[in-house]
Structure formats: structure tokens, C-alpha cells
Design an enzyme around this catalytic site. Structure first.
Site, PDB file in Angstrom:
ATOM      1  N   ASN A 176       0.818  -1.198   0.000  1.00 19.42           N
ATOM      2  CA  ASN A 176       0.000   0.000   0.000  1.00 19.42           C
ATOM      3  C   ASN A 176       0.861   1.261   0.000  1.00 19.42           C
ATOM      4  O   ASN A 176       1.619   1.489   0.943  1.00 19.42           O
ATOM      5  CB  ASN A 176      -0.907   0.006   1.237  1.00 19.42           C
ATOM      6  CG  ASN A 176      -1.825   1.213   1.275  1.00 19.42           C
ATOM      7  OD1 ASN A 176      -2.731   1.337   0.465  1.00 19.42           O
ATOM      8  ND2 ASN A 176      -1.576   2.117   2.210  1.00 19.42           N
ATOM      9  N   GLU A 177       0.799   2.025  -1.072  1.00 13.21           N
ATOM     10  CA  GLU A 177       1.385   3.380  -1.120  1.00 13.21           C
ATOM     11  C   GLU A 177       2.808   3.411  -0.565  1.00 13.21           C
ATOM     12  O   GLU A 177       3.133   4.210   0.314  1.00 13.21           O
ATOM     13  CB  GLU A 177       0.505   4.357  -0.341  1.00 13.21           C
ATOM     14  CG  GLU A 177      -0.914   4.455  -0.863  1.00 13.21           C
ATOM     15  CD  GLU A 177      -1.794   5.374  -0.021  1.00 13.21           C
ATOM     16  OE1 GLU A 177      -1.346   5.808   1.058  1.00 13.21           O
ATOM     17  OE2 GLU A 177      -2.931   5.669  -0.441  1.00 13.21           O
TER      18      GLU A 177
ATOM     19  N   TRP B 270      -3.195  13.169  -3.570  1.00 16.68           N
ATOM     20  CA  TRP B 270      -4.024  14.327  -3.203  1.00 16.68           C
ATOM     21  C   TRP B 270      -3.646  14.770  -1.791  1.00 16.68           C
ATOM     22  O   TRP B 270      -3.455  13.943  -0.892  1.00 16.68           O
ATOM     23  CB  TRP B 270      -5.504  13.965  -3.202  1.00 16.68           C
ATOM     24  CG  TRP B 270      -6.134  13.818  -4.550  1.00 16.68           C
ATOM     25  CD1 TRP B 270      -6.216  12.679  -5.291  1.00 16.68           C
ATOM     26  CD2 TRP B 270      -6.808  14.831  -5.306  1.00 16.68           C
ATOM     27  NE1 TRP B 270      -6.897  12.910  -6.466  1.00 16.68           N
ATOM     28  CE2 TRP B 270      -7.271  14.224  -6.498  1.00 16.68           C
ATOM     29  CE3 TRP B 270      -7.061  16.178  -5.095  1.00 16.68           C
ATOM     30  CZ2 TRP B 270      -7.972  14.932  -7.469  1.00 16.68           C
ATOM     31  CZ3 TRP B 270      -7.762  16.885  -6.065  1.00 16.68           C
ATOM     32  CH2 TRP B 270      -8.210  16.275  -7.235  1.00 16.68           C
TER      33      TRP B 270
ATOM     34  N   GLU C 100      -8.656   3.745  -4.697  1.00 18.18           N
ATOM     35  CA  GLU C 100      -9.379   4.375  -3.595  1.00 18.18           C
ATOM     36  C   GLU C 100     -10.129   5.561  -4.183  1.00 18.18           C
ATOM     37  O   GLU C 100      -9.511   6.499  -4.686  1.00 18.18           O
ATOM     38  CB  GLU C 100      -8.426   4.830  -2.489  1.00 18.18           C
ATOM     39  CG  GLU C 100      -7.712   3.683  -1.785  1.00 18.18           C
ATOM     40  CD  GLU C 100      -6.780   4.170  -0.675  1.00 18.18           C
ATOM     41  OE1 GLU C 100      -6.813   5.383  -0.350  1.00 18.18           O
ATOM     42  OE2 GLU C 100      -6.022   3.346  -0.135  1.00 18.18           O
TER      43      GLU C 100
ATOM     44  N   GLU D  41     -21.035  13.720  -6.631  1.00 21.76           N
ATOM     45  CA  GLU D  41     -21.694  13.358  -7.886  1.00 21.76           C
ATOM     46  C   GLU D  41     -21.016  14.047  -9.069  1.00 21.76           C
ATOM     47  O   GLU D  41     -20.771  13.428 -10.110  1.00 21.76           O
ATOM     48  CB  GLU D  41     -23.172  13.734  -7.851  1.00 21.76           C
ATOM     49  CG  GLU D  41     -23.906  13.395  -9.147  1.00 21.76           C
ATOM     50  CD  GLU D  41     -25.394  13.666  -9.084  1.00 21.76           C
ATOM     51  OE1 GLU D  41     -26.021  13.728 -10.159  1.00 21.76           O
ATOM     52  OE2 GLU D  41     -25.945  13.804  -7.967  1.00 21.76           O
TER      53      GLU D  41
ATOM     54  N   TYR E 254     -13.993   4.316  -1.362  1.00 18.66           N
ATOM     55  CA  TYR E 254     -13.150   4.335  -0.172  1.00 18.66           C
ATOM     56  C   TYR E 254     -13.538   5.551   0.667  1.00 18.66           C
ATOM     57  O   TYR E 254     -13.416   6.683   0.171  1.00 18.66           O
ATOM     58  CB  TYR E 254     -11.682   4.435  -0.587  1.00 18.66           C
ATOM     59  CG  TYR E 254     -10.700   4.304   0.554  1.00 18.66           C
ATOM     60  CD1 TYR E 254     -10.248   3.062   0.955  1.00 18.66           C
ATOM     61  CD2 TYR E 254     -10.239   5.422   1.223  1.00 18.66           C
ATOM     62  CE1 TYR E 254      -9.344   2.936   1.998  1.00 18.66           C
ATOM     63  CE2 TYR E 254      -9.340   5.310   2.268  1.00 18.66           C
ATOM     64  CZ  TYR E 254      -8.898   4.072   2.640  1.00 18.66           C
ATOM     65  OH  TYR E 254      -8.000   3.939   3.681  1.00 18.66           O
TER      66      TYR E 254
END
Length: 646
Positions: free
Chosen positions: A12-13, A119, A183, A201, A218
Site C-alpha cells: 500500500n502506497e 491528493w 481508492e 456526484e 473508499y
């Protein structure tokens, strides 16, 4: 083996901590691994000493580069740091491939994926740093699929461009593998960052328009941490579609709606691709900087990539192209050939002092064979090892004559006056150019931008960068795009505050996205291309303009078959299901109360629509220019049944 597990995540990452801490691991067997890697990179110690300006006798004498607090002392010091960065790409590759082998040896047969983070505080401009870390695993180097972690936290006009850039760079680097979100935000890891279903949305629909082929929510449900173990107390994630107890929240209906949209149009979404005659190049070394040390002049660079890439490239060129609704592709300059670039009418290259010979030659070859190249803010004079490398300058038969650094820098460019730019402005000898080939000058009248023919093509160079932080920048970029030529847009908007995208399939269908990232209503007239005939079609079809509600988008299929005689050209509603039975077509729709409902139909027997109703109430079918138009209103937070009898 045919069960519910379709993919397996491999770790993971793994580059996250180096990126956030800006610090490498100096422990364990790192030194031995670094030394072994250097032996594969250099034929002997003398070659390394030449580039690093060191006096090592043996490879085993080499010391690890200093940490991030020590500024670069010389170009050779910076060259050593590039080796340090590239070593870590190999280190990450070795680690993940070891895990893959362990899993395969134990009988795991499903595809593997690893996730890419980036992000932070609502912005993705550092995300490419994380993407470049895995360069030794992309393409045919491994069978790992890399998925992006899309956690924007909030969605607005400030970050409306980030997700597409992340998608494009990930696709350009990993090659022919599906682009998906490992994710995909459906909650918030921080309680004070309150996500709204309305924002999500808009983001979900834009993600489809920006090329995502799949996503994994996620977190879909909130979690409870073990007692006295939780970073944020007993709760993990907030505002998720389900609580930890399985209760539905206001975010749940959106997931339901998106599932219906995808189920109805999945083949169209997955098969649609962008059509572009503009290409923007991505150069990974400019983002290979997770361990970069302070640059205080020791490297003798005019432009430091890490210092200017956000304003000049990510939030500059790449944002304004999206605001102007330009259709463009992205390509990895280290992987793409000039033959592949020849399909584009124009190519843009963000370039600093540093670029390797291979990449410089590909740019020369593209322009020499008829392409039009825009390159800024520098014509490179060295490679990444800080050795002289001037292939672009040599091909153009020119070099810089000086530079200007002034307070509040402005230039005149493309016949537009007093355009804000950055320091320095690299200048050139005016006698080298005809007057018509000068496109930019400093306030002192020195040439800082020009057009120059290169065999069958041409190069436009601007010796500074503009960014995108004034209204005056838009017409400059538009003028440059027009000068370079080609089809710039498939879909258009009369209002730059409305984002439009169109993607096409090979069988004559398309996807149309139109979104308002602002917190206030916007009015616009749109157009798009008929995917079979190339005709320009207006939206709205009957009125001059349409009002788009705040933070809202629609995503519409274009030219899909409803019956043998009737095709749907566009619809401003969310189409949740389509069913044709005999002489009746039933569609379940939804949409924002303030978004005007419009459906446009065409076909061989346009006169055979006998009746249309919405939730049992008749609506008028208007014939216009040989097509049928249905106009209606949406109900707030309600699905509606549209029935058409033919």
C-alpha cells in the site's frame, strides 16, 4: 478461481512516507543495494567520479548522498542526487516484484494492483511525484496494474482540473493497462472535511468523462478502531455511505444512482476514448523530486522544475487547456516516439534547463517531419547528469543571448500587451529573426519568444512562463493554440465556466459531459459533434442558452440506439435504465430540479413517435430540423418514468 475476489492489492502506497517526510531510508542494506545498483549504471568508478566530481577509489567507498537539509553545492552534486532518486525507483520495483513472486508461488492467480497516492488538502499538483516513483514497474516491466487514489476532499473550480491531469499522467506512464481508482472517495478521513453528495456526484461523473474505467469506493462503510488503537479515536472515516453499524447515510443514494448509470452505459463508458489533435508532454524527471534538496544557486539552473512546475505547468498550461475546453492527450516524453507524435497537429513541451539527449532528439524529429512544437520556458543546455546537451538549440541554430529579471515582470506576446510572466525572461539576438517571427518581447524590447522553421515543421519558443492567474492569460494561450493549428475542440461552450468533454467509440457512439464547478448557476450554449456524421449539434437544441445549476453535471450517451428506427442523440437527465418492448420505450430518469430536461431523438421514421409521457402525464414531442425534441422538468431527488410509444 471464479470466486468474488477479482484482484489483489500488493502492499500500500509504499512511496508515501518518503514523499511526505521528504526523507529517504538510510538504514538496513540500503547502502549495499545502492552500491550494487551503481555498478550496473557505471562501467567503472572513474565514470562515476567524472559525473559526481568525486575521488572514490572503489564503489564500496561511496557514501550515501546527504539528506534533504543540505543545499546543492554544484551541478555535479545535483547529478548525484538524480542517481539517488533513480535508485529508489529500482528499490521499490524489487520490493513489489518480490511480493508478487511470493503470492504467485502460493497459488494466487488474480491480477495484482498497487495504489498511487498524492491528493493533499484538496489538490493533486504533487500527485505526479508519486506516479514517477514506480517507473521501473510500468508497461511490460511488470503485470501490476496501478490504480490512482482519488481523494479530492472537496470539489470546486479551484481543483476542477486536477483529476484529469492525474488520470492522464498515470495512463501515459503505465501504458496499455486499465485506468481505475483503487481508492475513490466516498467519505472523509478527517471530520472537519465534510464531503457533500452533490460535490461527489460532480466528481464521479467527471471521472468517467476523464477516462476512469473503474473505481473502488473508499471508504464505503465507516470503521471502528480497536480500543486505544485509533489515530482519531474510535472512528475511522466519516460521511461514508454506510455507518459502522450498516445504516444508510445521505451518501448512499448517490452510490445507488451511479451504479444504475454505470449498469446502463458501462460498455459505452469503457469503450469511449478522447479524440485530440493536441498533445501535451509529461517529462517524469521534472517530478522525480521526493528527496530533492534545497536549490540555492549551486546547480546553476535558470529554471528549477520543482519550483515552477505547479504554476507553470499543472495549474498553468494544463488548467487553462481545460478551462478553454481544449481536447488534448498526454504522452510520456521518455517513452513516446516522434512517429507516435506525428498524429498530433501540435505538441506542447514544458522544458527547463535539463533534458536528456534521447528526449531532445525526439522533439527535434517531431518538428523536423512536419510537426508544430511549442516549448517553454527553456531550451535545454544539459542532460540530467548535468553534462552539456544542446540538441534542440543546435537544430534551431541559436542560443540565448541574455536574460532579464525585473520586479513585476510583464511581456508583450502574440500582439497582447502587458501580460504577466515570471522571472527570468531568457532573451535572444533580434538580428537572428525576421520581424514576423518574433512573438514576444520584454518591456525593454528584447526578443523572448519566436517562431522558427525546422525543416518541414516549426518550433515556437517562449523564454519564460505565464502560469494562469490572470484573465489576460487565456487569450495568450488561445492565440498560441490557434497559431499552431488543428482541431482544438469537439465540444464547445459559450461560457468558459462550463466544462464540456466528448469521448468517442469506434462504432459511432459518444459520451457527452457538461459540468458547472462553480457555486453559482452558469448560463451557456453548448455544441458537440455527431459521432457518425461529424455534424455540429447544439445543446439546448431549441433555445439559445441553458442554465446549469451550481456544482452539477450531466453525462449523456450520444447516438445510442433505442429501436431500429430511433436513436437518442443527447439527454440532460441521468439515464438510469432503458428498456424497449415492442412499440414502447421506457426510460427511468433523474436530474437536478433546476436543470432543464431535454432529450433529442433522430431516426429514419421520425414521424412515428405517437405519444410521450412522464410519470403518466403527456409531454409534447416537438419536431425541429428533422429531429424530435422532448422538453420536461426534473423532480427533486426523484426518479421519473419516461414512456415513448412509436
Amino acid at each position: 478461481n471464479g470466486g468474488p475476489v477479482i484482484m489483489m492489492q500488493i502492499c500500500n502506497e509504499i512511496g508515501l512516507f518518503s514523499w511526505l517526510a521528504h526523507q529517504a531510508d538510510y538504514g538496513g542494506d540500503v547502502k549495499e543495494r545502492f552500491t550494487a545498483w551503481l555498478k550496473t549504471r557505471y562501467a567503472d568508478i572513474n565514470g562515476l567520479n567524472k559525473l559526481w566530481a568525486t575521488r572514490y577509489t572503489h564503489f564500496n567507498d561511496i557514501e550515501l548522498p546527504p539528506d534533504v537539509d543540505e543545499p546543492y553545492s554544484s551541478p555535479a552534486d545535483r547529478a548525484r542526487d538524480f542517481d539517488w532518486h533513480f535508485f529508489w525507483k529500482k528499490y521499490y520495483a524489487d520490493y513489489l516484484l518480490m511480493l508478487v513472486k511470493m503470492a504467485r508461488d502460493r497459488g494466487v492467480t488474480v491480477p495484482f494492483y498497487h495504489n498511487l497516492p498524492g491528493w493533499i488538502y484538496g489538490h493533486g499538483h504533487e500527485f505526479p511525484v508519486n506516479i514517477t516513483m514506480y517507473d521501473e514497474l510500468y508497461g511490460e516491466k511488470s503485470d501490476i496494474i496501478f490504480g490512482v487514489d482519488h481523494i479530492p476532499e472537496f470539489v470546486s473550480h479551484r481543483n476542477m482540473h486536477d483529476d484529469r491531469i492525474i488520470n492522464d499522467i498515470a495512463s501515459a506512464m503505465q501504458g496499455n493497462k486499465p485506468l481505475f481508482a483503487a481508492e475513490f472517495q466516498s467519505g472523509s478521513r478527517e471530520y472537519h472535511v465534510v464531503t457533500s453528495p452533490r460535490e461527489m456526484e460532480l466528481f464521479y461523473k467527471a471521472s468517467i468523462a476523464n477516462g476512469l474505467k473503474g473505481w473502488n469506493y473508499y471508504m464505503f462503510s465507516q470503521g471502528r478502531n480497536p480500543e486505544r488503537k485509533g489515530y482519531s479515536g474510535d472512528t475511522f472515516y466519516w460521511f461514508t455511505p454506510l455507518t459502522a453499524e450498516g445504516e444508510r447515510t445521505p451518501a448512499f443514494p448517490l452510490v445507488q444512482k451511479m451504479s444504475k448509470i454505470i449498469r446502463t452505459h458501462e460498455s459505452l463508458f469503457v469503450r469511449s476514448e478522447r479524440k485530440a489533435e493536441v498533445c501535451v508532454l509529461f517529462y517524469p524527471p521534472y517530478y522525480t523530486s521526493e528527496l530533492e534538496r534545497p536549490e540555492q544557486g549551486g546547480s546553476k539552473l535558470q529554471f528549477v522544475p520543482a519550483a515552477i512546475r505547479k504554476q507553470a505547468y499543472f495549474d498553468g498550461l494544463l488548467k487553462v487547456l481545460q478551462v478553454l475546453n481544449i481536447d488534448y492527450d498526454m504522452a510520456d516524453l521518455t517513452k513516446v516516439s516522434h512517429q507516435c507524435l506525428e498524429k498530433y497537429k501540435q505538441v506542447w513541451a514544458f522544458s527547463t534547463d535539463e533534458m536528456n539527449a534521447h528526449e531532445q532528439q525526439e522533439l527535434v524529429n517531431y518538428a523536423s517531419t512536419g510537426g508544430k512544437l511549442m516549448i517553454y520556458p527553456a531550451l535545454p543546455d544539459r542532460d540530467l547528469s548535468q553534462q552539456p546537451c544542446t540538441m534542440l538549440r543546435d537544430a534551431l541554430q541559436l542560443s540565448a543571448s541574455g536574460k532579464e529579471v525585473i520586479d513585476s515582470p510583464l511581456i508583450d506576446v502574440m500582439r497582447l500587451k502587458d501580460i504577466k510572466c515570471a522571472n527570468p525572461q531568457i532573451t535572444f539576438d533580434a538580428s537572428t529573426f525576421e520581424k514576423k517571427d518574433v512573438i514576444a518581447t520584454t518591456l525593454n524590447g528584447k526578443v523572448c519568444g519566436f517562431v522558427k522553421n525546422l525543416k518541414e515543421g516549426e518550433v515556437i519558443h517562449l523564454g519564460t512562463w505565464l502560469g494562469f492567474d490572470t484573465e489576460g492569460h487565456k487569450p495568450v494561450y488561445q492565440a498560441l493554440l490557434n497559431r499552431l493549428g488543428g482541431n482544438l475542440r469537439n465540444a464547445t461552450s459559450s461560457n468558459d465556466n462550463i466544462t464540456v468533454r466528448q469521448r468517442f467509440t469506434t462504432d459511432g457512439r459518444a459520451v457527452l459531459f457538461a459540468g458547472n464547478y462553480f457555486n453559482e448557476a452558469q448560463t451557456a450554449a453548448l455544441s458537440y459533434k455527431h459521432p457518425k456524421t461529424g455534424e455540429t449539434i447544439a445543446f439546448p437544441y431549441l433555445k439559445e442558452e441553458c442554465t446549469f445549476p451550481p456544482l452539477y453535471a450531466f453525462i449523456s450517451p450520444v447516438n445510442i440506439e433505442l429501436t431500429q428506427d430511433h436513436n437518442l442523440l443527447h439527454c440532460s437527465s441521468d439515464l438510469l435504465s432503458i428498456e424497449s418492448k415492442g412499440r414502447e420505450i421506457n426510460m427511468v430518469l433523474s436530474g437536478d430540479r433546476d436543470m432543464p430536461g431535454e432529450m433529442l431523438l433522430e431516426g429514419k421514421n421520425k414521424d412515428r413517435i405517437m405519444y410521450a409521457s412522464l410519470d403518466g402525464l403527456e409531454i409534447k414531442v416537438i419536431q425541429h430540423n428533422g429531429r424530435n425534441v422532448l422538453i420536461y422538468d426534473h423532480k427533486e431527488n426523484q426518479e421519473m418514468l419516461l414512456s415513448i410509444k412509436v
